[in-house]
Design a protein around this motif. Structure first.
Motif: not given
Lengths: 115, 113
Positions: A27-33, A94-97, A99-106, B95-101
């Motif tokens: 819910s508080n994450h801003l980036y989605f993949y 999804s991830s909080e911010v 950025l490269v290095g931010d953890t993505q939760y699947f 990688s990339g501007n949005t941290g894609k994996l």
């Protein structure tokens, strides 16, 4: 612990049909993949989404694909006219911010089978 | 361009013996590296990540990985395998501007009793 959920777990469709895969990010994450994994192949990046816009997309993500955040909680991937080669496991993350290095939760994934 | 190569598609160990899953990376700048695990019919779970702090990274379930810039490696280890460790393991670079994996091909870990 908060988690990403996806529905359905398995979708079977006929070639040429439209499908919508659904995800509820944390819910508080801003980036989605969205990512996909064709059987026996690597997990591949499809698209990232932030502030109701696509931030980045891969060459796989052509005009047949679209993403949307229709209601502030769901995040969807639509394939307009499915092809046999779209058969794959689709993962939402999804991830909080973002950025490269931010953890993505699947999420657990949706297995799409196109007949 | 960022990429990772997992050197083994399949690793088999006996329960109680050490685990080594190998990963090499390619990056034009200091990378962010991850190991994810996927158990059957489950989502991808983060084991650990490296983001230019300590080169030895400890993760969940007793796993750790060491970032070695000189060898461009980020191998995953565990001193003693457990049956529940049997799964698919992915080495990943951000990688990339949005941290894609960007994922490696994956290594299937089999643990024999």
């Amino acid at each position: 612990e908060p988690e990403v959920t996806q529905t359905p777990s398995h979708q079977v469709t006929q070639m040429g049909q439209e499908v919508i895969l659904r995800c509820v990010p944390i819910s508080n994450h801003l980036y989605f993949y969205w990512y996909r994994q064709i059987l026996g192949q690597k997990v591949e990046f499809l698209v990232s989404f932030y502030n109701n816009e696509i931030s980045e997309k891969s060459e796989i993500f052509d005009d047949q694909f679209s993403v949307e955040r229709p209601d502030g909680s769901n995040f969807t991937l639509k394939i307009r006219s499915t092809k046999l080669e779209d058969s794959a496991m689709y993962f939402c993350a999804s991830s909080e911010v973002g950025l490269v290095g931010d953890t993505q939760y699947f999420g657990p994934g949706t297995r799409l089978t196109v007949l | 361009a960022q990429s990772v190569t997992q050197l083994d598609s399949h690793v088999s160990v006996s329960e109680g013996t050490p685990v080594l899953l190998r990963c090499n990376y390619s990056s034009s700048y200091s990378p962010s590296l991850f190991w994810y695990v996927q158990h059957p019919n489950k989502g991808l779970q983060l084991l650990l990540k490296y983001t230019s702090a300590a080169t030895l990274v400890k993760g969940i379930n007793g796993f750790e990985a060491e970032f070695k810039k000189s060898e461009t490696s980020f191998h995953l280890t565990k001193p003693s395998a457990h049956m529940s460790d049997a799964a698919e393991y992915f080495c990943v670079v951000g990688s990339g501007n949005t941290g894609k994996l960007i994922f490696g091909q994956g290594t299937t870990l089999q643990v024999k009793p």
